[in-house]
Scaffold this motif. Structure first.
Motif, PDB file in Angstrom:
ATOM      1  N   LEU A 281       0.806  -1.199   0.110  1.00 22.81           N
ATOM      2  CA  LEU A 281      -0.020  -0.054  -0.023  1.00 22.81           C
ATOM      3  C   LEU A 281       0.910   1.195   0.028  1.00 22.81           C
ATOM      4  N   MET A 282       1.984   1.270   0.682  1.00 23.97           N
ATOM      5  CA  MET A 282       2.841   2.432   0.850  1.00 23.97           C
ATOM      6  C   MET A 282       3.666   2.672  -0.445  1.00 23.97           C
ATOM      7  N   GLN A 283       3.952   1.733  -1.022  1.00 26.56           N
ATOM      8  CA  GLN A 283       4.727   1.757  -2.300  1.00 26.56           C
ATOM      9  C   GLN A 283       4.122   1.670  -3.502  1.00 26.56           C
ATOM     10  N   SER A 284       2.581   1.781  -3.421  1.00 22.13           N
ATOM     11  CA  SER A 284       1.918   1.483  -4.812  1.00 22.13           C
ATOM     12  C   SER A 284       2.338   2.475  -5.853  1.00 22.13           C
ATOM     13  N   ARG A 285       2.858   3.800  -5.474  1.00 23.27           N
ATOM     14  CA  ARG A 285       3.442   4.729  -6.473  1.00 23.27           C
ATOM     15  C   ARG A 285       4.746   4.230  -7.092  1.00 23.27           C
ATOM     16  N   ASP A 286       5.607   3.484  -6.174  1.00 19.94           N
ATOM     17  CA  ASP A 286       6.929   3.164  -6.877  1.00 19.94           C
ATOM     18  C   ASP A 286       6.590   2.019  -7.696  1.00 19.94           C
ATOM     19  N   PHE A 287       5.463   0.872  -7.486  1.00 20.78           N
ATOM     20  CA  PHE A 287       4.937  -0.256  -8.482  1.00 20.78           C
ATOM     21  C   PHE A 287       4.514   0.503  -9.783  1.00 20.78           C
ATOM     22  N   LEU A 355       5.806 -18.114   2.760  1.00 20.83           N
ATOM     23  CA  LEU A 355       5.835 -17.860   1.128  1.00 20.83           C
ATOM     24  C   LEU A 355       4.506 -17.585   0.953  1.00 20.83           C
ATOM     25  N   VAL A 356       3.647 -18.267   1.589  1.00 26.46           N
ATOM     26  CA  VAL A 356       2.139 -18.035   1.175  1.00 26.46           C
ATOM     27  C   VAL A 356       1.550 -16.932   1.904  1.00 26.46           C
ATOM     28  N   ALA A 357       2.062 -16.480   2.962  1.00 24.36           N
ATOM     29  CA  ALA A 357       1.754 -15.305   3.609  1.00 24.36           C
ATOM     30  C   ALA A 357       2.436 -14.022   2.843  1.00 24.36           C
ATOM     31  N   VAL A 358       3.428 -14.216   2.256  1.00 26.67           N
ATOM     32  CA  VAL A 358       4.008 -13.231   1.247  1.00 26.67           C
ATOM     33  C   VAL A 358       3.448 -13.178  -0.361  1.00 26.67           C
ATOM     34  N   ALA A 359       2.896 -14.297  -0.547  1.00 24.59           N
ATOM     35  CA  ALA A 359       2.499 -14.177  -2.035  1.00 24.59           C
ATOM     36  C   ALA A 359       1.212 -13.600  -2.030  1.00 24.59           C
ATOM     37  N   VAL A 360       0.034 -13.738  -1.406  1.00 29.51           N
ATOM     38  CA  VAL A 360      -0.996 -13.133  -1.257  1.00 29.51           C
ATOM     39  C   VAL A 360      -1.092 -11.510  -1.533  1.00 29.51           C
ATOM     40  N   PRO A 361      -0.378 -10.884  -0.394  1.00 29.15           N
ATOM     41  CA  PRO A 361      -0.126  -9.315  -0.621  1.00 29.15           C
ATOM     42  C   PRO A 361       0.746  -8.991  -1.775  1.00 29.15           C
ATOM     43  N   ALA A 362       1.890  -9.963  -2.282  1.00 28.70           N
ATOM     44  CA  ALA A 362       2.703  -9.591  -3.437  1.00 28.70           C
ATOM     45  C   ALA A 362       1.833  -9.560  -4.569  1.00 28.70           C
ATOM     46  N   TRP A 363       0.827 -10.574  -4.841  1.00 29.44           N
ATOM     47  CA  TRP A 363      -0.015 -10.501  -5.916  1.00 29.44           C
ATOM     48  C   TRP A 363      -0.677  -9.227  -6.065  1.00 29.44           C
ATOM     49  N   ARG A 364      -1.425  -9.003  -4.926  1.00 32.22           N
ATOM     50  CA  ARG A 364      -1.978  -7.596  -4.930  1.00 32.22           C
ATOM     51  C   ARG A 364      -1.164  -6.371  -5.572  1.00 32.22           C
ATOM     52  N   GLY A 365       0.091  -6.697  -5.181  1.00 33.99           N
ATOM     53  CA  GLY A 365       1.084  -5.537  -5.394  1.00 33.99           C
ATOM     54  C   GLY A 365       1.336  -5.454  -7.008  1.00 33.99           C
ATOM     55  N   GLY A 366       1.362  -6.746  -7.528  1.00 34.38           N
ATOM     56  CA  GLY A 366       1.494  -6.825  -9.000  1.00 34.38           C
ATOM     57  C   GLY A 366       0.586  -6.587  -9.973  1.00 34.38           C
ATOM     58  N   ARG A 367      -0.824  -6.182  -9.329  1.00 29.08           N
ATOM     59  CA  ARG A 367      -1.796  -5.806  -9.712  1.00 29.08           C
ATOM     60  C   ARG A 367      -2.020  -4.392  -9.887  1.00 29.08           C
ATOM     61  N   THR A 368      -0.968  -3.688  -9.366  1.00 32.45           N
ATOM     62  CA  THR A 368      -0.899  -2.011  -9.373  1.00 32.45           C
ATOM     63  C   THR A 368      -1.139  -1.491 -10.734  1.00 32.45           C
ATOM     64  N   PRO A 369      -1.855  -0.652 -11.176  1.00 30.98           N
ATOM     65  CA  PRO A 369      -2.150  -0.171 -12.459  1.00 30.98           C
ATOM     66  C   PRO A 369      -0.891   0.836 -12.764  1.00 30.98           C
ATOM     67  N   PRO A 370      -0.198   0.769 -13.954  1.00 33.44           N
ATOM     68  CA  PRO A 370       1.062   1.715 -14.271  1.00 33.44           C
ATOM     69  C   PRO A 370       0.533   3.053 -14.666  1.00 33.44           C
ATOM     70  N   ILE A 371       0.387   3.603 -13.476  1.00 29.06           N
ATOM     71  CA  ILE A 371      -0.210   5.027 -13.573  1.00 29.06           C
ATOM     72  C   ILE A 371       0.592   5.659 -12.307  1.00 29.06           C
ATOM     73  N   PRO A 372       1.816   6.273 -12.526  1.00 26.99           N
ATOM     74  CA  PRO A 372       2.474   6.783 -11.467  1.00 26.99           C
ATOM     75  C   PRO A 372       1.923   7.475 -10.353  1.00 26.99           C
ATOM     76  N   ALA A 373       0.735   8.447 -10.508  1.00 29.95           N
ATOM     77  CA  ALA A 373       0.025   9.094  -9.624  1.00 29.95           C
ATOM     78  C   ALA A 373      -1.036   8.299  -9.165  1.00 29.95           C
ATOM     79  N   ALA A 374      -1.222   7.022  -9.352  1.00 29.81           N
ATOM     80  CA  ALA A 374      -2.373   6.650  -8.913  1.00 29.81           C
ATOM     81  C   ALA A 374      -2.258   6.257  -7.366  1.00 29.81           C
ATOM     82  N   PRO A 375      -3.424   6.968  -6.672  1.00 31.28           N
ATOM     83  CA  PRO A 375      -3.398   6.812  -5.234  1.00 31.28           C
ATOM     84  C   PRO A 375      -3.898   5.699  -4.725  1.00 31.28           C
TER      85      PRO A 375
END
Length: 672
Positions: A281-287, A355-375
């Protein structure tokens, strides 16, 4: 390659930016794995010290004590017997050290160690014909009495004669449990030495060990041996009793660690998932920026899994090493390390959970849209029920705002709530165990230890011993008693039968179920004995004591710390006269405030050192290591809870960074 290089740089920069949180994750996972490895080591039957000793000594599965020299040839012919140890002559003596007396069984063995059930020398040497006064002492007896190589070993035989021997070696055996939980202690001498110490054959017994092709047939072989030797049998024990006696305290500690470890693993997984979700959540802009530069959804997901999964795997590796170290300290170097299978299962299970505990939120991070200003701002525009309640009861503004923001993001809020609640629950359980242990120490009668001292008449007649006990001002009550070996109904093994007190004056056992005995033929038992005989309160059991059948009705269950709870207790007047008179010992209950050491000193002085007075060991004292374990586990659980709170605080600060200036302008101070 450029994407891989960029991922490495991003991971390195992110870890440097949050070193504290990364360290908390590693330590939390390492602590949980350490607890799981240690618990599995203590609970695995094979890691009990008995297994290693039995293998090294080529031990016997069944041990038989008979009155006269038994015919080993007949026993060797029993089905399934592959080897015989003995018969060895054994005689009871008393070890005398600075006024302290300890019961010891002297066992006659040849200078050449036998092939079956040969003790393993850990210090010094084995028996030597050139040194007839040398004695090899069992290791736990040596530790309990402070014996070292070369120490004098002064023993008194039943006829009162004193003999000066010396410790030539210290050895271990798998034929009996650790002293003083298993008495008498064991020491080996040459046959000619034992003949000199105890020349009367009637005061000794014959001991035979049977090694079996199938250990599971031990009960059947023991039953056949009892049938062959008939009334000569005094005691029968199998490898199961010895193994249980060596593992009792370890298993209790192992169960505690297993409980904390398994629940802690769930809490650690929640903490890891919460931490990764917060970072996403905190690094969504970075992603979003990374995606706009060409990284795919899978690459970002993989980058997060590698970063946070590596922390978990590092914790697993440290936990494996820590578990081995802690196990060595707990077992004091005894026993064998945990086998590869359980170790691999714990490592793989923990790694998979992380790894399962990491994979679920990591998958959500991978779905971040490619918009730098996305809040990635939290939902706004409504008050939670908690915030409404805070307004209703007129809480200060800071608390109202905190209540509003606590559950704005419901997913992270629930993870944080459970991630803190689970460690706090386990910490509460740990403190409860601590309080229970303190209760047993402060009130030993709850574990069957109402008496503080045990007095054996020694050289004095029983009547004189009773007179001295009655005259002591610190004694509130005394209970005559004897401990005998009783053959259980199937006559495949012996159990401890404790005749103490009388029907008119029963020993003050605290019954956790039923009641204490109050009449002849009534008895109380530990849970281990009830399980062994498959009986319950109100049932009658038939045991054999000294060749005499004894029928007892079990009227209560007590907490019994000795012999894994396989103890039957009843009044002395329930025994046949030949087994009850004279009493072997007297259990002394002291007056409130009376000091056991002072009372012991007075009794010894009044008897001219002829009485044998010993303090009763509180079994809770043997579990003092649990305090250290509880402190360590509380520290690990506190780290897990702290990791969750830090994640929640960081996420809340990120969500409301823009609101801080407005809140200050409204009048809130820095402290609020």
């Amino acid at each position: 390659m450029s994407a891989l290089r960029a991922s490495r740089r991003w991971i390195r920069a992110d870890l440097r930016a949050r070193r504290g949180q990364a360290l908390l994750t590693v330590l939390a996972v390492a602590g949980i794995v350490t607890a799981l490895i240690t618990s599995a080591t203590l609970l695995e039957d094979g890691t009990n010290p008995w297994r290693g000793l039995f293998t090294q000594t080529d031990g016997a599965h069944v041990w038989i004590s008979a009155q006269d020299t038994a015919d080993a040839g007949k026993l060797a012919g029993l089905p399934g017997v592959t080897g015989v140890a003995g018969p060895y002559r054994s005689a009871p003596v008393t070890l005398v050290q600075d006024g302290k007396k300890s019961p010891v069984a002297l066992r006659a063995l040849p200078a050449t160690p036998p092939k079956v059930a040969h003790p393993v020398v850990r210090e010094g040497r084995w028996l030597d014909s050139a040194d007839p006064d040398g004695v090899v002492v069992e290791r736990s007896l040596a530790r309990a009495t402070g014996l070292r190589l070369g120490s004098p070993f002064t023993v008194t035989a039943l006829n009162g004669a004193r003999h000066e021997l010396a410790v030539a070696g210290i050895a271990e055996t798998a034929e009996q449990g650790f002293y003083p939980e298993w008495t008498p202690g064991l020491a080996w001498v040459l046959p000619e030495t034992l003949d000199r110490v105890e020349p009367a054959a009637g005061r000794s017994e014959s001991v035979i060990g049977l090694r079996l092709a199938d250990p599971e047939s031990a009960r059947l072989v023991a039953q056949g041996a009892v049938t062959l030797l008939a009334e000569k049998i005094q005691r029968v024990s199998t490898w199961r009793e010895v193994r249980a006696s060596m593992e009792l305290d370890n298993r209790l500690l192992g169960l505690l660690l297993a409980l904390f470890g398994v629940v802690g693993l769930v809490a650690a997984a929640l903490a890891v998932a919460n931490a990764v979700g917060g970072r996403v959540l905190m690094q969504s802009r970075d992603f979003a920026t990374l995606k706009s530069l060409g990284l795919t959804r899978g690459q970002i997901t993989g980058m997060l899994v590698v970063e946070h999964g590596a922390l978990g795997l590092l914790g697993v590796a440290l936990g494996l090493a820590g578990g081995q170290l802690v196990t060595m300290l707990v077992l004091d170097g005894a026993g064998l390390p945990l086998s590869l299978g359980p170790t691999a299962a714990i490592a793989a299970g923990t790694a998979a959970t992380v790894l399962v505990a990491v994979a679920v939120p990591a998958w959500r991070g991978g779905r971040t849209p490619p918009i730098p200003a996305a809040p990635a701002a939290p939902p706004r525009g409504h008050l939670s029920k908690l915030a409404r309640l805070a307004l209703l009861v007129r809480l200060p503004p800071a608390l109202v705002l905190g209540a509003r923001d606590a559950f704005t993001r419901r997913g992270p809020a629930l993870l944080t709530t459970f991630g803190v609640a689970i460690p706090m629950t386990m910490i509460t359980i740990g403190l409860g165990c601590w309080a229970t242990l303190d209760g047993f120490l402060d009130q030993p009668e709850r574990v069957g230890q109402a008496a503080a001292l045990t007095v054996r008449p020694g050289k004095l007649p029983a009547a004189e011993a009773e007179r001295l006990i009655k005259a002591d001002p610190g004694v509130a009550a005394y209970y005559p008693g004897s401990e005998v070996d009783a053959l259980e109904p199937e006559q495949t093994r012996t159990v401890l039968a404790r005749a103490i007190g009388t029907s008119a004056q029963p020993y003050p056992f605290v019954a956790v179920e039923g009641r204490g005995y109050a009449d002849r033929g009534e008895a109380v038992a530990g849970q281990g004995l009830l399980d062994l005989l498959d009986v319950k309160i109100g049932d009658r059991v038939r045991v054999t004591v000294g060749g005499t059948p004894l029928i007892l009705r079990i009227v209560g269950r007590v907490v019994e710390p000795d012999q894994d709870g396989e103890v039957l207790s009843f009044g002395l007047d329930s025994l046949a006269a030949k087994d009850a008179v004279p009493p072997e010992f007297y259990a002394l209950v002291l007056k409130p405030g009376a000091d056991p050491d002072e009372t012991r000193a007075r009794l010894l002085a009044a008897s001219g050192q002829d009485l044998e007075v010993t303090r009763v060991e509180n079994p809770a004292e043997r579990l003092a290591v649990i305090r250290v374990v509880i402190v360590a586990l509380i520290a690990v659980l506190a780290l897990i809870g702290l990791a969750n709170l830090l994640t929640a605080s960081a996420l809340g600060l990120r969500d409301h960074a823009l609101d801080l200036a407005v809140l200050k302008a409204m009048g809130l101070t820095r402290a609020r």
